[in-house]
Design a protein around this motif. Structure first.
Motif, PDB file in Angstrom:
ATOM      1  N   LYS A   1       0.956  -1.491  -0.098  1.00 47.29           N
ATOM      2  CA  LYS A   1      -0.269  -0.168  -0.008  1.00 47.29           C
ATOM      3  C   LYS A   1       0.900   1.281   0.079  1.00 47.29           C
ATOM      4  CE  LYS A   1      -3.786   2.115   2.416  1.00 47.29           C
ATOM      5  NZ  LYS A   1      -4.708   2.252   3.571  1.00 47.29           N
TER       6      LYS A   1
ATOM      7  N   THR B   1       0.561   3.566  -3.004  1.00 40.97           N
ATOM      8  CA  THR B   1      -0.168   5.162  -2.784  1.00 40.97           C
ATOM      9  C   THR B   1       0.955   6.162  -2.734  1.00 40.97           C
ATOM     10  OG1 THR B   1      -1.735   3.690  -1.460  1.00 40.97           O
ATOM     11  CG2 THR B   1      -1.438   6.116  -1.192  1.00 40.97           C
TER      12      THR B   1
ATOM     13  N   PRO C   1       2.128   6.415   7.442  1.00 37.89           N
ATOM     14  CA  PRO C   1       2.379   6.287   8.911  1.00 37.89           C
ATOM     15  C   PRO C   1       3.450   6.804   9.500  1.00 37.89           C
ATOM     16  CG  PRO C   1       2.206   4.157   7.393  1.00 37.89           C
ATOM     17  CD  PRO C   1       2.210   5.500   6.812  1.00 37.89           C
TER      18      PRO C   1
ATOM     19  N   SER D   1      -9.903  16.382   5.996  1.00 42.10           N
ATOM     20  CA  SER D   1      -9.050  15.210   5.554  1.00 42.10           C
ATOM     21  C   SER D   1      -8.546  15.785   4.307  1.00 42.10           C
ATOM     22  CB  SER D   1     -10.321  14.268   5.102  1.00 42.10           C
ATOM     23  OG  SER D   1     -11.114  14.619   4.125  1.00 42.10           O
TER      24      SER D   1
ATOM     25  N   SER E   1      -6.946  14.568   0.177  1.00 43.53           N
ATOM     26  CA  SER E   1      -6.819  13.309  -1.006  1.00 43.53           C
ATOM     27  C   SER E   1      -5.832  14.092  -1.877  1.00 43.53           C
ATOM     28  CB  SER E   1      -8.066  13.003  -1.446  1.00 43.53           C
ATOM     29  OG  SER E   1      -8.576  14.291  -2.197  1.00 43.53           O
TER      30      SER E   1
ATOM     31  N   HIS F   1      -3.598  15.956  11.155  1.00 45.11           N
ATOM     32  CA  HIS F   1      -3.940  15.520  12.507  1.00 45.11           C
ATOM     33  C   HIS F   1      -3.815  16.874  13.510  1.00 45.11           C
ATOM     34  CE1 HIS F   1      -4.554  11.694  10.841  1.00 45.11           C
ATOM     35  NE2 HIS F   1      -3.238  11.310  10.946  1.00 45.11           N
TER      36      HIS F   1
ATOM     37  N   ASN G   1      -3.387  11.708  -0.051  1.00 45.51           N
ATOM     38  CA  ASN G   1      -3.747  11.802   1.316  1.00 45.51           C
ATOM     39  C   ASN G   1      -2.704  11.808   2.124  1.00 45.51           C
ATOM     40  OD1 ASN G   1      -5.030  11.304   3.903  1.00 45.51           O
ATOM     41  ND2 ASN G   1      -5.817   9.399   3.403  1.00 45.51           N
TER      42      ASN G   1
ATOM     43  N   GLN H   1      -2.920  12.354   5.737  1.00 43.15           N
ATOM     44  CA  GLN H   1      -3.312  11.967   6.950  1.00 43.15           C
ATOM     45  C   GLN H   1      -2.792  10.454   7.114  1.00 43.15           C
ATOM     46  OE1 GLN H   1      -4.511  14.247   8.507  1.00 43.15           O
ATOM     47  NE2 GLN H   1      -5.406  15.674   7.168  1.00 43.15           N
ATOM     48  N   ASN H   2      -2.640   9.588   6.028  1.00 40.90           N
ATOM     49  CA  ASN H   2      -2.474   8.087   6.365  1.00 40.90           C
ATOM     50  C   ASN H   2      -1.040   7.779   6.133  1.00 40.90           C
ATOM     51  OD1 ASN H   2      -5.046   7.807   6.776  1.00 40.90           O
ATOM     52  ND2 ASN H   2      -5.591   6.731   4.922  1.00 40.90           N
TER      53      ASN H   2
END
Length: 902
Positions: A608, A612, A653, A643, A645, A855, A648, A650-651
């Protein structure tokens, strides 16, 4: 009843309970109960259609006590409380009845029966015939030559003869009959062992209760003893059973004339409730096709402006308008690449125009010059008068900036109005809002541009088709504002959230998006190659464990290897009965120590990241700016959080080495430095503020490590310095887990301990921090009473499942009720910080750029020499974004890339 159309009096409370218990527990997609509403409205419609009355009223019991409670404290004491699923429907049902144009009566201190009895008496005295619609047997006492009962659910009519046939006594004997029999539901004491047959026999023999009492000594046997033992309480029972007929009322029978239905309001409510049959019936009765809008016809006065004179006329109309809607049509959804194809505006419902500027289809008429039109519009878009209404206006702001046009005069954004009004109500795009609030189906883009690979860009669409579509966008935007803003104005806190947080944030986000962030293409390419090698190694490892190659993306093949070949335990099954291989199942199997699920999970995570980020980010670099430009979304997360896109942000890690390496590829302008400012434990600080717990407040005020302090309390160490790292880790899980509503089972899983031990941790936590437990109970109760919870600044999150009969759904809603005020308040605080920081940047600090919000973190790039002042001012504005009972601490880091700064 053939003298004249009757006065119909509806026992609304009877309708309500019968509809609720007769129908299944219907809900809409938001979980709002709707069954009783739908049942009652259908019953009312049928009754009106059957009788066509000239006078009509619906009467409900008022909440609270009545005079009967004063007479007898045990009155209705045996009746269970009204179910929550029914109570929440009453206010909306009343609203619908009023919108139907029907007189509605709710009189304090008496019951609906007494109001109906009074109106029936008054009407009969005036020679009016009365039809009472009810299922309540007590109403039989009202029947006379003018008054008849109808039970629509049983399809029965009771006149005088009907009462005698049903009860064995005449209407004027019904009160005595009820006194003898008693009423268990109302807790009216009757004569023990005296049922309907005995009561009717006595009254047939003696004529009345008074005569029966006078001859009580003649009644033999045990039932006679019971009668004589009950003589003292019979007068009270009779008083309780007697319907009052002299209530002071605000309306007389002849005032009860139905008015015109508010079709637009009914349509709006039915759409919200998703009562499709009621909506279809409403539109049929109104003589409309489904989806029609009876307000000024959409498209009734749309213009396509192609000459100077018409454009000048519209400029004057816009200049004179107090508010006007504005929209752009463009070549692309990518705001960095899009160019303006045309503009539209509306000044009143149904009065809109489209100005084509860059259509290039073969039949295109003469168009005005794009740059000249935009230059003429510039003074209206940045006049300082804030008169412009848009739908997702940030996109238009960005596209206009591509042409050097500044859009500043935003008064309202209908997407944000809807979002603030009820974030969880559904999607907030124009098509959805038009259907939800206006009952109107807009022209869809696919209808004029086609679908799929052959879909036309807007500049390729003929103006004759593009014009109505574009003008409608502006028209609908204006209508949506007129529908939404009154609702927000009626809730000052929500209006403040819109005006003080969401709308001022729009230009801030626009500037961030257009600024973008640099990424190191070469570094990402190296990472992508390394990930490919690691993925290949994991595949070989998985094949070795399984004993053969297989498709690691196939649930069927994974299931076969897990459960048939390797004999792994079946954790749970799919709806079709096959063993599940979901992500959650893989996690559980991995935690149990099985190697293959661990390898597959690691493979999925890395794959991923590669697809991504490391593969895709280089493709997203804008050729003109050399930067990646994300899109921030204000109207997605129900709690108010932003949020993003494409990409993205926010995702990515932050706790894994691979995630941090991707962050290393986010770099500042050459020669500049990256600065990251992060709120420290903001949600726990908000919990301390909202709960007022003395222990938490003291720990934060003293600047202690909150997780170490909690560990000292929960594990009884006394001295926080004696707390082990393992205890601190457990305390951190407790601190964050409880504000997210984690159960003992969930905590046990996270910490790898027994459920009983986890429960002891939780119990000890609440003993040490009783204010937190009290806050949680308080917020649950508020949610149940109000149906929503609020942030510190008044943002609402509605919780339709908070009274659900489904225990799992209700528990989930309660967890949300606890967490949402904290998560939502944190979202509000960082938005307020962004607005304040951006104001400083625009006024004084061009050498500092706000790049990203992730965040609780803001990321900047800072020019050489400006670092110390930037550090100081950013901390000042962020820590001052809210006044809490504990300090708002901001951690600031700097570095050559995002990972170093974070």
């Amino acid at each position: 009843m053939d003298k004249q159309p009757p006065l119909i009096l509806v026992d609304g409370s009877s309708y309500l309970f019968r509809a609720f218990h007769a129908l299944p527990p219907l809900t809409n997609s938001q979980g709002q109960p709707t069954g009783a509403i739908v049942g009652v409205v259908n019953m009312l419609r049928k009754l009106r259609n059957d009788y066509q009355p000239t006078h009509f009223a619906v009467v409900f019991d008022a909440p609270g006590k009545t005079f009967r409670d004063d007479l007898y404290a045990e009155y209705k004491a045996n009746r269970p409380p009204m179910p929550d699923e029914l109570r929440v429907q009453i206010e909306r049902l009343h609203e619908i009845i009023r919108a139907m144009g029907l007189p509605l009566l709710v009189i304090d201190g008496v019951e609906a029966d007494d109001v109906i009895g009074t109106l029936a008496r008054q009407a009969a005295e005036q020679g009016m015939d009365v039809l009472i619609s009810t299922g309540d047997k007590d109403m039989a006492q009202l029947v006379d030559e003018h008054v008849t009962l109808v039970d629509t659910m049983q399809d029965t009519v009771l006149d005088r003869e009907g009462v005698i046939a049903k009860f064995g006594v005449a209407p004027e004997q019904i009160v005595d009959y009820l006194t003898l029999v008693g009423d268990t539901s109302d807790n009216i004491p009757g004569v023990p062992k005296v049922g309907p047959k005995t009561a009717a026999k006595w009254l047939q023999q003696y004529g009345s209760l008074d005569e029966l009492v006078a001859h009580a000594d003649e009644i033999r046997g045990k039932v006679g003893e019971n009668l004589r033992a009950s003589l003292e309480q019979l007068p009270l029972s009779k008083q309780l059973a007697t319907i009052k007929r002299d209530v002071e009322l605000p309306l007389a029978p002849r005032d009860l004339v139905p008015g015109e239905a508010d079709v637009a309001r009914l349509r709006e409510i039915y759409r919200e409730l998703e009562a499709r049959r009621l909506l279809a019936a409403l539109e049929e009765e109104a003589g409309e096709e489904p989806g029609d809008d009876p307000s000024p016809a959409v498209g009734q006065n749309y213009q396509i402006v192609t000459d100077e004179a018409a454009f000048e006329d519209w400029l004057q109309r816009l200049e004179a308008a107090e508010l006007f809607a504005f929209d752009t049509e463009t070549t692309s959804l990518n705001y960095m690449q899009a160019e303006v194809v045309g503009v539209s505006f509306a000044v009143a419902p149904g009065e809109a125009a489209y100005v084509p500027l860059a259509h290039n289809d073969p039949d295109t008429p003469q168009q005005l010059d794009r740059e000249q039109v935009l230059a003429r519009l510039q003074p209206l878009l940045a006049s300082g008068r804030a008169r412009l209404i848009g739908q997702h206006i940030k996109y238009d702001m960005n596209v206009l900036a591509n042409h050097g046009i500044v859009l500043e005069d935003v008064a309202f954004d209908t997407m944000l109005e809807s979002y603030v009004l009820d974030a969880a109500a559904g999607r907030h795009d124009m098509d959805s809002l038009a259907e939800r609030y206006l009952g109107h189906r807009t022209i869809r883009y696919e209808e004029i541009a086609g679908k799929g690979a052959k879909q036309l860009r807007f500049d390729q669409i003929p103006v004759a088709q593009a014009g109505p579509y574009a003008a409608e966008d502006a028209d609908i935007t204006l209508r949506l504002h007129q529908a939404l803003w009154p609702k927000l104005e009626a809730e000052p806190k929500l209006a403040a959230v819109l005006r003080e947080i969401e709308l001022p944030l729009v230009p801030v986000l626009s500037r961030m998006e257009r600024t973008g962030v640099r990424v190191d293409r070469e570094m990402l390419a190296r990472q992508s190659q390394e990930l490919a090698e690691r993925l290949h190694a994991l595949e070989q490892q998985a094949y070795a464990i399984a004993g053969r190659p297989f498709n690691m993306g196939s649930p069927k093949q994974i299931g076969q290897i897990f459960f048939e070949e390797l004999g792994l335990p079946v954790i749970r099954k799919t709806p079709k009965g096959a063993p599940s291989t979901s992500e959650e199942v893989l996690q559980e199997l991995a935690e149990q120590g099985f190697e293959l699920p661990q390898v597959i999970l690691e493979h999925r995570g890395l794959a991923k990241l590669k697809s991504t980020y490391t593969d895709k980010l280089p493709e997203m670099i804008d050729l003109r700016t050399g930067r990646v430009h994300t899109s921030y979304h204000q109207a997605v997360a129900a709690t108010g959080r932003l949020s993003s896109s494409d990409p993205n942000l926010q995702n990515i890690p932050v706790r894994t080495e691979e995630g941090r390496r991707i962050r290393q590829a986010f770099v500042p302008e050459s020669g500049w430095i990256m600065l990251a400012a992060d709120y420290s434990q903001i949600e726990l600080r908000i919990m301390a503020h909202l709960s007022g717990d003395e222990g938490l407040l003291r720990a934060f005020a003293e600047g202690r490590d909150i997780h170490r302090a909690t560990a000292a309390e929960v594990f009884g160490e006394g001295d926080p310095e004696k707390v082990s790292d393992e205890q601190r880790r457990s305390a951190k899980a407790i601190n964050f887990g409880l504000i997210y509503g984690m159960s003992a089972f969930g905590l046990a899983r996270q910490l790898g301990i027994e459920r009983g031990e986890a429960q002891q941790y939780i119990d000890r936590y609440f003993e040490r921090y009783p204010g937190v437990r009290a806050f949680m109970e308080r917020i649950r109760e508020q949610a149940r009473e109000q149906g929503y919870v609020e942030t510190l600044f008044g943002r609402r999150l509605y919780l339709p499942e908070i009274k659900s009969r489904n225990g799992a759904r209700r528990a989930a809603a309660e967890r949300t009720a606890i967490n949402a005020p904290m998560q939502g308040t944190a979202a509000d605080i960082i938005k307020r910080a962004m607005i304040a920081v951006d104001g400083w940047l625009q006024r004084e600090a061009p050498e500092v750029r706000l790049l990203m919000q992730v965040h609780d973190e803001l990321v900047f790039e800072v020019a050489p020499g400006a670092l110390e002042s930037a550090r100081e001012r950013i901390r000042e504005y962020m820590s001052g974004a809210a006044e809490l009972a504990v300090p708002l601490v901001v951690d600031i880091g700097v570095g050559e890339n995002w990972d170093q700064a974070h």
